[in-house]
Write a protein that holds these residues in place. Structure first.
Motif, PDB file in Angstrom:
ATOM      1  N   THR A 232       0.819  -1.209   0.000  1.00 47.60           N
ATOM      2  CA  THR A 232       0.000   0.000   0.000  1.00 47.60           C
ATOM      3  C   THR A 232       0.852   1.258   0.000  1.00 47.60           C
ATOM      4  O   THR A 232       0.357   2.344  -0.236  1.00 47.60           O
ATOM      5  CB  THR A 232      -0.913   0.039   1.241  1.00 47.60           C
ATOM      6  N   SER A 233       2.138   1.108   0.280  1.00 46.14           N
ATOM      7  CA  SER A 233       3.027   2.268   0.277  1.00 46.14           C
ATOM      8  C   SER A 233       4.333   1.872  -0.385  1.00 46.14           C
ATOM      9  O   SER A 233       4.785   0.729  -0.281  1.00 46.14           O
ATOM     10  CB  SER A 233       3.294   2.730   1.709  1.00 46.14           C
ATOM     11  N   ILE A 234       4.953   2.841  -1.039  1.00 50.54           N
ATOM     12  CA  ILE A 234       6.227   2.589  -1.683  1.00 50.54           C
ATOM     13  C   ILE A 234       7.290   2.262  -0.636  1.00 50.54           C
ATOM     14  O   ILE A 234       8.278   1.592  -0.915  1.00 50.54           O
ATOM     15  CB  ILE A 234       6.610   3.809  -2.551  1.00 50.54           C
ATOM     16  N   ARG A 235       7.074   2.721   0.594  1.00 50.78           N
ATOM     17  CA  ARG A 235       8.050   2.470   1.654  1.00 50.78           C
ATOM     18  C   ARG A 235       8.132   0.990   2.030  1.00 50.78           C
ATOM     19  O   ARG A 235       9.115   0.553   2.607  1.00 50.78           O
ATOM     20  CB  ARG A 235       7.713   3.305   2.896  1.00 50.78           C
ATOM     21  N   GLU A 236       7.084   0.240   1.669  1.00 51.51           N
ATOM     22  CA  GLU A 236       7.088  -1.182   1.993  1.00 51.51           C
ATOM     23  C   GLU A 236       8.009  -1.990   1.086  1.00 51.51           C
ATOM     24  O   GLU A 236       8.303  -3.140   1.372  1.00 51.51           O
ATOM     25  CB  GLU A 236       5.667  -1.752   1.844  1.00 51.51           C
ATOM     26  N   VAL A 237       8.429  -1.389  -0.025  1.00 50.55           N
ATOM     27  CA  VAL A 237       9.252  -2.144  -0.985  1.00 50.55           C
ATOM     28  C   VAL A 237      10.657  -1.552  -1.093  1.00 50.55           C
ATOM     29  O   VAL A 237      11.400  -1.869  -2.010  1.00 50.55           O
ATOM     30  CB  VAL A 237       8.583  -2.211  -2.375  1.00 50.55           C
ATOM     31  N   ILE A 238      11.022  -0.700  -0.139  1.00 51.38           N
ATOM     32  CA  ILE A 238      12.354  -0.096  -0.089  1.00 51.38           C
ATOM     33  C   ILE A 238      12.955  -0.430   1.273  1.00 51.38           C
ATOM     34  O   ILE A 238      12.293  -0.258   2.298  1.00 51.38           O
ATOM     35  CB  ILE A 238      12.252   1.436  -0.283  1.00 51.38           C
ATOM     36  N   ALA A 239      14.193  -0.915   1.274  1.00 54.18           N
ATOM     37  CA  ALA A 239      14.779  -1.378   2.536  1.00 54.18           C
ATOM     38  C   ALA A 239      14.886  -0.240   3.548  1.00 54.18           C
ATOM     39  O   ALA A 239      14.469  -0.390   4.695  1.00 54.18           O
ATOM     40  CB  ALA A 239      16.150  -2.004   2.281  1.00 54.18           C
ATOM     41  N   PHE A 240      15.455   0.883   3.113  1.00 56.41           N
ATOM     42  CA  PHE A 240      15.661   1.993   4.040  1.00 56.41           C
ATOM     43  C   PHE A 240      15.052   3.252   3.446  1.00 56.41           C
ATOM     44  O   PHE A 240      15.757   4.078   2.874  1.00 56.41           O
ATOM     45  CB  PHE A 240      17.158   2.186   4.315  1.00 56.41           C
ATOM     46  N   PRO A 241      13.726   3.399   3.549  1.00 55.67           N
ATOM     47  CA  PRO A 241      13.056   4.539   2.912  1.00 55.67           C
ATOM     48  C   PRO A 241      13.139   5.792   3.771  1.00 55.67           C
ATOM     49  O   PRO A 241      13.525   5.735   4.935  1.00 55.67           O
ATOM     50  CB  PRO A 241      11.614   4.063   2.807  1.00 55.67           C
ATOM     51  N   LYS A 242      12.766   6.907   3.162  1.00 55.07           N
ATOM     52  CA  LYS A 242      12.654   8.163   3.886  1.00 55.07           C
ATOM     53  C   LYS A 242      11.192   8.382   4.289  1.00 55.07           C
ATOM     54  O   LYS A 242      10.277   7.864   3.646  1.00 55.07           O
ATOM     55  CB  LYS A 242      13.093   9.332   3.005  1.00 55.07           C
ATOM     56  N   THR A 243      11.011   9.180   5.323  1.00 61.42           N
ATOM     57  CA  THR A 243       9.657   9.545   5.730  1.00 61.42           C
ATOM     58  C   THR A 243       9.108  10.602   4.776  1.00 61.42           C
ATOM     59  O   THR A 243       9.793  11.054   3.865  1.00 61.42           O
ATOM     60  CB  THR A 243       9.663  10.168   7.133  1.00 61.42           C
ATOM     61  N   GLN A 244       7.868  11.023   5.046  1.00 58.26           N
ATOM     62  CA  GLN A 244       7.230  12.021   4.181  1.00 58.26           C
ATOM     63  C   GLN A 244       7.945  13.361   4.244  1.00 58.26           C
ATOM     64  O   GLN A 244       7.791  14.188   3.366  1.00 58.26           O
ATOM     65  CB  GLN A 244       5.763  12.192   4.582  1.00 58.26           C
ATOM     66  N   SER A 245       8.726  13.606   5.302  1.00 57.23           N
ATOM     67  CA  SER A 245       9.486  14.860   5.347  1.00 57.23           C
ATOM     68  C   SER A 245      10.899  14.650   4.836  1.00 57.23           C
ATOM     69  O   SER A 245      11.792  15.445   5.113  1.00 57.23           O
ATOM     70  CB  SER A 245       9.512  15.412   6.760  1.00 57.23           C
ATOM     71  N   ALA A 246      11.120  13.550   4.099  1.00 58.37           N
ATOM     72  CA  ALA A 246      12.429  13.268   3.489  1.00 58.37           C
ATOM     73  C   ALA A 246      13.524  13.120   4.530  1.00 58.37           C
ATOM     74  O   ALA A 246      14.604  13.691   4.410  1.00 58.37           O
ATOM     75  CB  ALA A 246      12.793  14.338   2.463  1.00 58.37           C
ATOM     76  N   ALA A 247      13.250  12.344   5.568  1.00 59.55           N
ATOM     77  CA  ALA A 247      14.266  12.073   6.581  1.00 59.55           C
ATOM     78  C   ALA A 247      14.346  10.570   6.820  1.00 59.55           C
ATOM     79  O   ALA A 247      13.425   9.827   6.488  1.00 59.55           O
ATOM     80  CB  ALA A 247      13.909  12.778   7.890  1.00 59.55           C
ATOM     81  N   CYS A 248      15.478  10.119   7.372  1.00 60.94           N
ATOM     82  CA  CYS A 248      15.614   8.726   7.798  1.00 60.94           C
ATOM     83  C   CYS A 248      15.655   8.732   9.309  1.00 60.94           C
ATOM     84  O   CYS A 248      16.606   9.245   9.904  1.00 60.94           O
ATOM     85  CB  CYS A 248      16.887   8.110   7.218  1.00 60.94           C
ATOM     86  N   VAL A 249      14.602   8.200   9.933  1.00 62.18           N
ATOM     87  CA  VAL A 249      14.545   8.265  11.397  1.00 62.18           C
ATOM     88  C   VAL A 249      15.503   7.276  12.033  1.00 62.18           C
ATOM     89  O   VAL A 249      15.839   7.400  13.208  1.00 62.18           O
ATOM     90  CB  VAL A 249      13.107   8.037  11.940  1.00 62.18           C
ATOM     91  N   MET A 250      15.988   6.301  11.288  1.00 65.07           N
ATOM     92  CA  MET A 250      16.943   5.344  11.852  1.00 65.07           C
ATOM     93  C   MET A 250      18.330   5.970  11.990  1.00 65.07           C
ATOM     94  O   MET A 250      18.925   5.962  13.050  1.00 65.07           O
ATOM     95  CB  MET A 250      17.008   4.081  11.002  1.00 65.07           C
ATOM     96  N   THR A 251      18.858   6.500  10.887  1.00 61.75           N
ATOM     97  CA  THR A 251      20.219   7.056  10.922  1.00 61.75           C
ATOM     98  C   THR A 251      20.207   8.527  11.323  1.00 61.75           C
ATOM     99  O   THR A 251      21.270   9.123  11.469  1.00 61.75           O
ATOM    100  CB  THR A 251      20.889   6.962   9.545  1.00 61.75           C
ATOM    101  N   GLN A 252      19.022   9.125  11.471  1.00 58.65           N
ATOM    102  CA  GLN A 252      18.912  10.553  11.770  1.00 58.65           C
ATOM    103  C   GLN A 252      19.498  11.398  10.645  1.00 58.65           C
ATOM    104  O   GLN A 252      20.182  12.402  10.901  1.00 58.65           O
ATOM    105  CB  GLN A 252      19.618  10.898  13.094  1.00 58.65           C
ATOM    106  N   ALA A 253      19.279  10.958   9.410  1.00 60.09           N
ATOM    107  CA  ALA A 253      19.696  11.757   8.261  1.00 60.09           C
ATOM    108  C   ALA A 253      18.478  12.541   7.771  1.00 60.09           C
ATOM    109  O   ALA A 253      17.367  12.009   7.810  1.00 60.09           O
ATOM    110  CB  ALA A 253      20.203  10.855   7.135  1.00 60.09           C
ATOM    111  N   PRO A 254      18.633  13.784   7.334  1.00 57.16           N
ATOM    112  CA  PRO A 254      19.881  14.546   7.302  1.00 57.16           C
ATOM    113  C   PRO A 254      20.289  14.994   8.701  1.00 57.16           C
ATOM    114  O   PRO A 254      19.458  15.018   9.604  1.00 57.16           O
ATOM    115  CB  PRO A 254      19.516  15.758   6.442  1.00 57.16           C
TER     116      PRO A 254
END
Lengths: 591, 591
Positions: free
Chosen positions: A546-568
């Motif tokens: 239902t979301s593109i994030r389900e088919v990407i290993a390390f996706p970004k959130t809707q604000s274009a951030a990675c909450v795992m690595t704290q990028a940017p």
């Protein structure tokens, strides 16, 4: 460290000793023995430890969920009544003899089989745990298989995998670029590519003949459910080829992927001109699983007094269309109100309707607030044109053509889904014969695809009547989603300059932005064309995610951030100084 | 548009009519007929137009170099005496019947077969022309084939292709990052990855078990001949595997590539401890094609008066080593002076030597400025240890161990090349048992690989004697180049913290930089390890290219620019404002 994957241990191994590694999925203490379900990439296996094996039993007793273990034991059939047909390894269990704790695990941040109650941010923060879930394992594994199948198909068809740069110059797609400041060239910036479009055309000028790449592309846009700042595209280009050949070839690739990975025969893809798609489905990516079409009804409404219909019926820039929905007469007033709100999103000012209760009674058998405005005779003629049957509802759209198409086109898809009208699981087609240009409100032109798309007419005809010119573009549509699109490109310098001229791009801007392409066209560019598929979206469709994030290993959130690595993240002043930039002060108002 | 590639037209097609497309490679007017050599990706074919075919003859007469043509004609055997055995299509020619000019071409910026006189900047500016040269076509095609072979090998061995992010956080390789300002997070920056190291470890924590990716990596460093700002790596990681298994597996991949693409059997790769490599070859990437070794000779020199040798011979941080060069006695004084200068680059303060003319005469048969300092007896003992033969020269290095190794190690390779001493074409090996750490001059430690490399000892032993600890790292070396390297990683949180502690990384910095990795190690990380190959360098070695730029379609110059697209380029103030940055003013002195 192992003889088998957990998921591969089966009846053929009964009485053999096996060693396997994995994670403790579940631990149960039952009737004095310990049961462990041990999980690895291939599946689960059930292991039994009985108290006879003192050390192993005690260790097995002490392990907890997600501990990493290495186990040696003997495979045996499960006792009658305890087999599990739904499990790959459900006919056997392993009698554990040795167990070695390879790593302990703290209590997981969320239970792997209860993730649905967990917010996506938590799942993304602990993405490495989220990806242990079989659903995520399957999706990413499927993605890997599809990528591989596409590569092999293309390579077997003579396509060469050639890498194009990530650090490059602004590309012509027109979305916002991600920029990379240059350290060695003060004040200059690289752009991350929005697509390898110009590079692949240059590779054709170089004579590579057939190119492909699974290419990372970047767009700094506000994100929607199916968008990511970086996305992946199956990028294809070929020389000395026409539309039919390239469409046939990539259709072969998609059919091959469906056949291999889903055992689905997609059949031949019909081709539909853009104008037909807009007329019948109000969309350039029609969902052909839904057996409904928009029908023009202007002919019956031009001479009535009711301006809401009559005015657009007479205006060539407007449209009055009807959508007949089988079984829709059962829709409640409340439901109709909801659909009226829905079409409002697309700018429709209302949603007129006629319910067909007993068509054999004429207008008496119809129910509608608008018949009195249309007139009995016109109403019955419309019913006749639509071949309306009892139980149908007919919706009407009357407005600017664009509004009617978008509103009724979207309504058609929504009703198709809500009323479960799909006649098949997969419906693919090609949309062709797109216009070259769209006219903007200020009279300027925009390229419907991109400015390197070849028209199917001469430069002279193009310049004379640009809005009538059709392009040699083609889009592949599956279930109402645009999977990929491409075109035969312009290989003639004069034609390229004509298109730029029609688009109002000055010679200076042409040189500045595309000088190297125009140069390349001078030195013997071959006829060529290609296409690009959105890989993320393809996988999303194929896996039903239902979301593109389900088919990407390390996706970004809707604000274009990675909450795992704290990028940017923040960087040091030294780094910024090396790059000849500084932060704009927050307090200061924009200049 | 064609029935065949030009290069595929051969004797089996004689008397058949063929259609092909390509570029006019050469046009000759000979005996009243026109000869065109037409080129496409697969090769050249010779076409003959005679004046009978009026239109075609006139068109063929009018074409020029690099025109794009489509030709139909009949294949016939070449007349006796005009066949060309060196050409795939050299037994036939095509009698042209129709010729269609698909595109004209301006005079190329440089002749495709005379490119060697052209500066690299011109070739890079017109890269699309440069890549028409058969040499470039071959190199990039070869690259595509090698990539494909690597992928297929890994996929057939259960490795999943999983994409990791390009927009990410600073990775731990320690080189300078390329940064990307974030629009949605004011004042924050993405970093482009220097490698997918942490992501691939997290994929192992997720249980994907076997991962690979042909991954783009980025380092903003000053460029050398074999460096590019963006480069490509074959990136591999696996779980529940030890050194032997992973080395065996990737060795299989490299052997497979050599067998398939070069028909070369590399044999089994020997394994050599780091200490042996340094002792015998002065290098951790020894070139085993050269049959020479460094030999320690401290034992004969500790008690002499000659301080230049005696002092380092007695100092445990120094080394005195000899390199015996068969046939080297013929080197002139001038050549020896050149080599002395050469070792000076590596810090050697001189290059002592002994020529062996007539060893049967004892020291009388030797020629050297240093025998008088070493003494006759010691000299002959050294000759004996080296098994010196007439015609040899022996070079000496005496200095800090690092200087001797680097100087004599480099001299060994240079002599091997200059004197053409290679005993075989390819020599691959594994270097293993690296130290975990190197000591810096200030007593602090640096990880020899990276801080996620597992040691082969316990955390306690590591902390007690870090400089004695060996790592579980392995480097694959081919012909003196490091092709790839990797290690078994740390999967235990306590061990990871110990390594960080030895490296002097504070807990705060650990959390800040690697918090997500440390978290992941808590939740059941499996034992895992992997490796990465530099794809560009591999292709460079395999194709014998002299620069990495020869194996990349669109490379950057040494100043990290693309002269074709003019990247990096200027951007607008609006773009900078959107990204919350501005340019540092040039005039202003650094803060």
């Amino acid at each position: 460290m192992r003889t088998h994957y957990c998921g591969d241990i089966n009846e053929t191994l009964i009485d053999q000793t096996v060693t396997f590694c994995g994670w403790v999925h579940r631990r149960r203490d039952h009737g004095g023995v310990i049961f462990l379900d041990v999980r690895d990439r291939e599946g689960l296996v059930q292991v039994v430890f009985d108290p006879d094996t003192v050390d192993a039993f005690n260790t097995a007793d002490s392990v907890r969920s997600e501990f990493v273990v290495q186990i040696t034991g003997r495979v045996r059939g499960r006792p009658e009544g305890t087999t599990n047909e739904n499990m790959k390894t459900g006919m056997i269990e392993v009698l554990g003899k040795e167990i070695n704790v390879l790593n302990k695990a703290a209590t997981p941040p969320f239970p792997l089989d209860g993730y649905t109650d967990v917010g996506e941010d938590v799942r993304l923060k602990y993405r490495y745990m989220d990806m242990r879930r079989p659903e995520m394992q399957e999706k990413l594994r499927f993605r890997s298989k599809v990528t591989s199948a596409a590569r092999r198909f293309l390579e077997d068809n003579g396509f060469l995998d050639i890498e194009t740069p990530i650090l490059t110059r602004a590309t012509p797609e027109g979305a916002r670029d991600y920029l990379v400041p240059s350290r060695t060239h003060e004040g200059s910036f690289f752009a991350l590519p929005q697509s390898p479009q110009l590079f692949k055309q240059l590779l054709m000028v170089s004579g590579f003949d057939r190119y492909y790449q699974i290419a990372k592309c970047f767009r700094d846009e506000d994100l929607r459910a199916d968008r990511q700042p970086e996305f992946t595209q199956i990028d294809i280009e070929a020389s000395f080829i026409n539309e039919d050949e390239i469409m046939g070839m990539v259709q072969g690739m998609i059919k091959d992927i469906f056949a291999k990975e889903l055992s689905v025969d997609l059949g031949d893809f019909p081709r539909m001109p853009f104008s037909e798609a807009m007329n019948k489905y109000g969309s350039d990516k029609p969902d052909l699983r839904i057996p409904m079409e928009l029908v023009d009804v202007e002919e019956f409404l031009q001479d009535i007094d009711f301006k809401v219909f009559a005015a657009p019926a007479k205006d060539p820039k407007c449209r009055v269309a009807a959508l007949k929905v089988p079984g829709g007469a059962e829709l409640s007033r409340k439901q109709i109100d909801e659909y009226t709100k829905f079409v409002g999103i697309y700018g429709a000012k209302g949603l007129a309707w006629i319910k067909v209760n007993e068509i054999e009674k004429g207008v008496e058998g119809l129910q509608s607030p608008i018949i009195k405005f249309i007139g009995d005779d016109n109403t019955m003629k419309i019913m006749e044109k639509l071949d309306a049957k009892n139980g149908d509802i007919v919706f009407f759209g009357a407005d600017k053509t664009k509004v009617v198409n978008e509103a009724l086109g979207a309504l058609r898809c929504k009703l198709g889904e809500d009323l479960n009208m799909y006649t098949k699981e997969w419906a693919a087609l090609w949309v062709v014969d797109f216009p070259m240009f769209e006219e903007n409100d200020d009279g300027s032109m925009t390229a419907l695809h991109h400015p390197f798309t070849a028209p199917s007419c001469s430069p002279e005809e193009l310049e004379k009547a640009p809005l009538e010119a059709l392009s040699r573009a083609y889009d592949m549509v599956l279930n109402g989603c645009e999977l990929g699109g491409g075109s035969i490109r312009i290989h003639d310098e004069a034609m390229q300059e004509t298109v730029f001229r029609v688009l109002g791009i000055s010679e200076e801007e042409q040189r500045e932005k595309f000088g190297f392409l125009l140069d390349a066209l001078k030195f013997g560019a071959p006829p060529h064309g290609g296409l690009a598929f959105g890989l993320d979206r393809l996988i999303m469709l194929l896996t039903g995610a239902t979301s593109i994030r389900e088919v990407i290993a390390f996706p970004k959130t809707q604000s274009a951030a990675c909450v795992m690595t704290q990028a940017p993240g923040e960087v040091s002043n030294t780094q910024l100084r090396d790059l000849h930039i500084k932060l704009r002060e927050k307090a200061k108002p924009a200049e």
